[in-house]
Design a protein around this motif. Structure first.
Motif, mmCIF file in Angstrom:
data_model
loop_
_atom_site.group_PDB
_atom_site.id
_atom_site.type_symbol
_atom_site.label_atom_id
_atom_site.label_comp_id
_atom_site.label_asym_id
_atom_site.label_seq_id
_atom_site.Cartn_x
_atom_site.Cartn_y
_atom_site.Cartn_z
ATOM 1 N N GLU A 1 2.265 12.595 -2.770
ATOM 2 C CA GLU A 1 1.086 13.115 -2.074
ATOM 3 C C GLU A 1 0.216 11.970 -1.558
ATOM 4 O O GLU A 1 -0.248 11.989 -0.407
ATOM 5 C CB GLU A 1 0.284 14.004 -3.025
ATOM 6 C CG GLU A 1 -0.914 14.671 -2.372
ATOM 7 C CD GLU A 1 -1.702 15.516 -3.359
ATOM 8 O OE1 GLU A 1 -2.450 16.397 -2.900
ATOM 9 O OE2 GLU A 1 -1.575 15.275 -4.583
ATOM 10 N N GLU A 2 0.018 10.941 -2.385
ATOM 11 C CA GLU A 2 -0.823 9.828 -1.965
ATOM 12 C C GLU A 2 -0.109 8.974 -0.925
ATOM 13 O O GLU A 2 -0.748 8.469 0.011
ATOM 14 C CB GLU A 2 -1.220 8.969 -3.161
ATOM 15 C CG GLU A 2 -2.183 7.853 -2.790
ATOM 16 C CD GLU A 2 -2.856 7.223 -3.989
ATOM 17 O OE1 GLU A 2 -3.654 6.294 -3.777
ATOM 18 O OE2 GLU A 2 -2.585 7.658 -5.131
ATOM 19 N N SER B 1 0.813 -1.220 0.000
ATOM 20 C CA SER B 1 0.000 0.000 0.000
ATOM 21 C C SER B 1 0.844 1.267 0.000
ATOM 22 O O SER B 1 0.336 2.340 -0.330
ATOM 23 C CB SER B 1 -0.919 0.006 1.227
ATOM 24 O OG SER B 1 -1.792 -1.105 1.205
ATOM 25 N N LEU B 2 2.116 1.158 0.369
ATOM 26 C CA LEU B 2 3.018 2.316 0.380
ATOM 27 C C LEU B 2 4.086 2.186 -0.708
ATOM 28 O O LEU B 2 5.197 2.666 -0.549
ATOM 29 C CB LEU B 2 3.673 2.446 1.758
ATOM 30 C CG LEU B 2 2.725 2.688 2.933
ATOM 31 C CD1 LEU B 2 3.469 2.644 4.261
ATOM 32 C CD2 LEU B 2 1.996 4.027 2.789
ATOM 33 N N ARG B 3 3.743 1.526 -1.786
ATOM 34 C CA ARG B 3 4.706 1.231 -2.865
ATOM 35 C C ARG B 3 5.243 2.517 -3.497
ATOM 36 O O ARG B 3 4.544 3.545 -3.549
ATOM 37 C CB ARG B 3 4.040 0.350 -3.923
ATOM 38 C CG ARG B 3 2.761 0.912 -4.479
ATOM 39 C CD ARG B 3 1.990 -0.107 -5.311
ATOM 40 N NE ARG B 3 0.715 0.442 -5.756
ATOM 41 C CZ ARG B 3 -0.411 0.391 -5.073
ATOM 42 N NH1 ARG B 3 -0.408 -0.182 -3.883
ATOM 43 N NH2 ARG B 3 -1.517 0.907 -5.558
ATOM 44 N N HIS C 1 6.533 -2.221 9.084
ATOM 45 C CA HIS C 1 6.576 -2.302 7.620
ATOM 46 C C HIS C 1 6.432 -0.933 6.953
ATOM 47 O O HIS C 1 6.588 -0.849 5.730
ATOM 48 C CB HIS C 1 5.474 -3.244 7.125
ATOM 49 C CG HIS C 1 5.724 -4.671 7.458
ATOM 50 N ND1 HIS C 1 6.475 -5.516 6.653
ATOM 51 C CD2 HIS C 1 5.342 -5.424 8.515
ATOM 52 C CE1 HIS C 1 6.528 -6.718 7.201
ATOM 53 N NE2 HIS C 1 5.858 -6.688 8.332
ATOM 54 N N ALA C 2 6.142 0.093 7.719
ATOM 55 C CA ALA C 2 6.050 1.440 7.159
ATOM 56 C C ALA C 2 7.259 2.282 7.533
ATOM 57 O O ALA C 2 7.246 3.500 7.325
ATOM 58 C CB ALA C 2 4.773 2.116 7.645
ATOM 59 N N SER C 3 8.307 1.669 8.065
ATOM 60 C CA SER C 3 9.459 2.435 8.537
ATOM 61 C C SER C 3 10.153 3.191 7.403
ATOM 62 O O SER C 3 10.602 4.324 7.594
ATOM 63 C CB SER C 3 10.448 1.502 9.238
ATOM 64 O OG SER C 3 10.846 0.450 8.370
ATOM 65 N N SER C 4 10.249 2.571 6.216
ATOM 66 C CA SER C 4 10.925 3.264 5.106
ATOM 67 C C SER C 4 10.128 4.484 4.669
ATOM 68 O O SER C 4 10.701 5.540 4.359
ATOM 69 C CB SER C 4 11.116 2.297 3.930
ATOM 70 O OG SER C 4 9.866 1.782 3.493
#
Length: 898
Positions: free
Chosen positions: A176-177, A168-170, A243-246
């Protein structure tokens, strides 16, 4: 959305129909390379007359020129009669817009059917809440009807959730998204206004796209609210953060703004999780502003770190906040508040945390019980201080009434809520409550205290453990009480030390050691007098009088000061029983039940034989009924006795006692031989080897084990010197005692097993009986004996050349785990859930990868009603097992292909 799985199934059906199947994957490919590959594929298959089914996975988003060429290649394949299935992410929809003739399958059509299940189906409803219909999550959750509670999802589900978060954070999304998605994941739930506060804006087109294509974020129909899956449980949040650390590193302003907003909204538990991100460091001043509330959640390290970063810019209350944090984490003396400002800050939450620590140290709290306070946290902490002041005076019934009618406990997973739950349980037990009916709130509070680094408040848990063991009349409760008393009687907290010594004196009386009971009770009374805890002082003096009479001593003059309360009535009854065997000296007693001392009636009416019988017969009927409300008094109850051969260290009748479990200790006639004396000539290593080797060994075996760098001639000489050291040390204590024997013809050195006893032999016999016995009561009895004997792993000397001692150490540890597992199962069958939990925890500590030990612990915890902790332990074991075996989870595309 598992588009690849859909394509796989369609292509498989086409292959069964005789079509030629072609599959291409474009994950991670550049737009140019994907375009060239499509063009080449169209050119190659144009001349093929067979039926062809083509699957194209994850075509990348491309610019207008590449999109035009890709659409031309796809039309060429269609015109050649090929069946083409391709998947694109929402950001690549430009290609779909150029192909109006193609059939589109939206994300909503790929959702798992559980989202349409009726809400009356609780299982399907929970499944929909956990997955939102996302196929990857639904598959990881397992079969319908086997899901875990929503607040405790399985590891497989969390792994799948982590994969979904990363996708989802590709990087193919616009910045912005990605910022919008990251903010929604970190906040968990909120409104569009919250997103504006974090990001500055929340475009409607992006929110509409998330509502249609990304159920992970749970955008509402009016685009006003959102509820991401990261808000369901703490495990979900931690998985998302990991998993959102980057993305957090790429947009550091987003997590900092989210932390500030969460603190402002009062969602402090979620804010504490976000604060672990390094990008949130600039916003940690928000943590200091509500530091007391974070301390209440057990986030002491976070508060101290925030104070350190604040530096000289800290607020005026930073000193009090740091004192409170140190008081919660340190088992030593807390930082003292400024005496000049103590009256001004007495009602502040920070000072009340310090007061909770002061109570354990036997000091009076700074805050007066009548100090007015405002705020829920301050009310809870002040209620704890008031309860402690009442129980310090022995007014347990008043404390219980105040706690029952007092402020709400709040979150049980908090310091203030946990303290109130423990206070309520203590007051209940001390007013005659049954120890078998433990409060779930108290057990949850204990678990919270043990999981958090709250060393400064662990004394409350220790006192609760001691009181439970004191009030228990189960078989083996004496051994448990003795073990707890020995552990806590050297505590740095004066109050804990007093309670431990008093409880230990009762255990000694029940075990027949009146001399030790008198010493312990007298010491408890002296400490209580110094701390000003009059109630405990009087109770300890009462126990000391019983021990003195058992030793044949006379009673001193009775003190009349302050004897008109409940404790005074019970102490008068005790003195009357001690002074007269026929009960003629028992004074007239009030008929009113002494609720604040009914605990003492039950304690002294259990396990003290003739004295307990006299006490029961001499008390009024109403007293007897109150003390027996939760089970009859058992005057002759005693702990199961371990056979003489298993008496353990210090209890053997042999003149020489060798302890090898938990350390090396050699006593001759009760006199300890100093370690440094036995270290000379490696005498300690030689003695341990001989005792564990069956009592003797050949000289060459000793040389190989203790002196591996020597040849046999010099090694034999060293063995002789070590033997001389041992004989000399033993002879200094008892010249007539011969410990070692040497055979010249056989070349063997032996120890006289008739004069030396070893705790290893006693432990081994008890553990084997616990494993082999078929009787549950006997199995549990010997398992407890093994537990008492195994105070630590086998001592390994500095020289263990052959590895004999190390291998035996491992063998004994496994035997200990076997005995604990068997004992836990037996205790569970006998209905003793607490004992089963303790024994199972011992087995897990011995070997954390043993499946039977972890299974026994989970069963025992669930039997105690601690299901949440049982699930947590199970997940932890599964994670350790995966790490221990080095197992790797299969990649998602490989799993889909299979």
């Amino acid at each position: 959305m598992e588009c690849g799985t859909v394509i796989t199934r369609v292509l498989a059906e086409a292959a069964r129909s005789g079509a030629r199947v072609v599959r291409r994957g474009f994950s991670g490919a550049s737009p140019e390379s994907a375009t060239r590959s499509l063009t080449r594929l169209a050119r190659e298959l144009d001349a093929d007359s067979r039926l062809i089914a083509i699957g194209l996975d994850d075509l990348p988003p491309s610019d207008e020129s590449c999109t035009l060429r890709q659409a031309r290649a796809l039309r060429k394949l269609w015109s050649a009669g090929a069946l083409v299935l391709f998947s694109v992410y929402p950001e690549a929809r430009q290609l779909v817009e150029r192909l109006p003739e193609c059939t589109k399958v939206s994300a909503a059509l790929l959702l798992d059917q559980c989202v349409s299940a009726p809400e009356t189906d609780r299982c399907a409803h929970d499944r929909a809440r956990l997955t939102r219909g996302i196929p990857r999550l639904a598959r990881a959750l397992g079969a319908r009807g086997k899901e875990r509670p929503v607040d405790s999802p399985s590891p497989a589900y969390l792994d799948a959730l982590g994969e979904v978060v990363e996708l989802s954070l590709r990087p193919t999304l616009s910045d912005e998204e990605r910022r919008l998605r990251l903010a929604m994941l970190l906040l968990g739930r909120g409104t569009r206004g919250d997103l504006r506060l974090v990001l500055g804006e929340a475009p409607s087109d992006l929110l509409e796209g998330l509502r249609a294509d990304a159920p992970l974020f749970g955008v509402s129909g009016g685009l006003r609210r959102f509820c991401a899956l990261s808000s369901l449980s703490r495990g979900s949040l931690l998985t998302c953060l990991r998993h959102a650390s980057s993305a957090c590193a790429l947009f550091p302003d987003v997590p900092a703004a989210c932390l500030g907003l969460l603190v402002d909204h009062g969602d402090l538990r979620r804010a504490a999780a976000l604060a672990t991100l390094p990008e949130c460091a600039p916003a940690l001043s928000k943590v200091v502003s509500r530091g007391a509330e974070f301390l209440d959640l057990g986030e002491v390290a976070l508060v101290l770190h925030s104070l350190k970063l604040a530096g000289d810019e800290r607020p005026d209350a930073a000193g009090r906040l740091e004192s409170a944090a140190r008081a919660l984490t340190s088992s030593h003396s807390p930082l003292a508040l400024d005496a000049r400002g103590s009256a001004r800050v007495a009602g502040e939450a920070e000072s009340l945390f310090v007061d909770a620590r002061r109570v354990l140290r036997g000091e009076l709290p700074i805050a007066r019980p009548d100090t007015p306070v405002r705020g829920r946290l301050r009310n809870r902490l002040m209620a704890h201080v008031r309860a402690c002041v009442l129980m310090r005076r022995g007014a347990f019934s008043a404390a219980l009434a105040m706690l029952v009618c007092g402020p709400e406990e709040g979150e049980r997973e908090s310091v203030s809520g946990g303290l109130l739950a423990i206070d309520r349980e203590l007051a209940r037990l001390m007013t005659g409550g049954s120890p078998r009916e433990s409060s779930p709130a108290a057990e949850q509070a204990e678990g919270f205290m043990r999981r958090r680094p709250l060393k400064g408040l662990m004394g409350y848990v220790a006192v609760l453990d001691l009181v439970r063991a004191l009030m228990s009349d189960d078989d083996g409760s004496v051994a448990e009480l003795e073990a707890l008393s020995s552990r806590y009687e050297r505590s740095e907290d004066t109050l804990v030390q007093i309670v431990a010594l008093a409880c230990g004196a009762v255990a000694d009386l029940r075990g027949g050691s009146a001399a030790r009971a008198k010493i312990r009770a007298s010491l408890a009374g002296t400490l209580a007098h110094g701390a000003g805890v009059e109630y405990l002082e009087r109770a300890s003096r009462c126990v000391a009088e019983i021990a003195a009479v058992r030793l044949g001593e006379g009673l001193g003059p009775a003190t009349t000061e302050g004897q008109s309360d409940d404790l005074g009535s019970v102490c008068a009854l005790v003195r009357g029983v001690l002074l007269s065997d026929d009960g003629s000296a028992i004074p007239s007693l009030p008929e009113g039940i002494p609720w604040d001392a009914v605990w003492l009636i039950r304690v002294l009416g259990t396990g003290l034989g003739k004295f307990s019988l006299g006490l029961i017969e001499g008390m009024p009927t109403a007293w007897r009924r109150a003390a027996s409300a939760n089970g009859p008094l058992r005057p002759h109850a005693a702990a199961p006795k371990v056979p003489a051969s298993q008496g353990g260290p210090g209890k053997t009748r042999k003149p020489v006692d060798l302890r090898l479990l938990g350390g090396f200790e050699l006593r001759v006639r009760g006199v300890l031989i100093a370690d440094w004396k036995l270290e000379r000539r490696n005498a300690k290593a030689m003695l341990e080897y001989l005792v564990l080797h069956g009592g003797g060994a050949k000289r060459f075996q000793l040389v190989d084990q203790v002196w591996p760098d020597s040849d046999y001639d010099s090694g034999f000489n060293r063995a002789y010197q070590a033997t001389s050291v041992l004989r000399r040390e033993v002879a200094e204590i008892d010249p007539n005692l011969s410990l070692l024997m040497a055979g010249r013809t056989s070349g063997e050195i032996m120890v006289d097993t008739s004069v030396i006893g070893c705790d290893v032999d006693a432990f081994r016999a008890a553990a084997r009986e616990a494993v082999d016995s078929r009787d549950d009561a006997r199995k549990l009895e010997y398992a407890r004996a093994a537990e008492r004997l195994y105070v630590g792993d086998l001592y390994v000397p500095t020289l263990d050349a052959t590895g004999f001692i190390s291998s035996m150490r491992e063998s004994l540890r496994n035997l200990y785990a076997d005995a604990m597992v068997e004992g836990s199962a037996a205790a569970l069958r006998l209905g003793r859930e607490r004992t089963a939990t303790r024994l199972a925890e011992n087995a897990v500590r011995a070997n954390e990868l043993r499946e039977d030990a972890n299974s026994a612990l989970v069963r025992a915890l669930r039997a105690c009603g601690r299901g949440v902790e049982a699930d947590r332990r199970l997940r932890s074991f599964e994670a350790r097992l995966r790490r221990g075996r080095g197992e790797l989870t299969a990649a998602p595309d490989e799993t889909a292909g299979q």
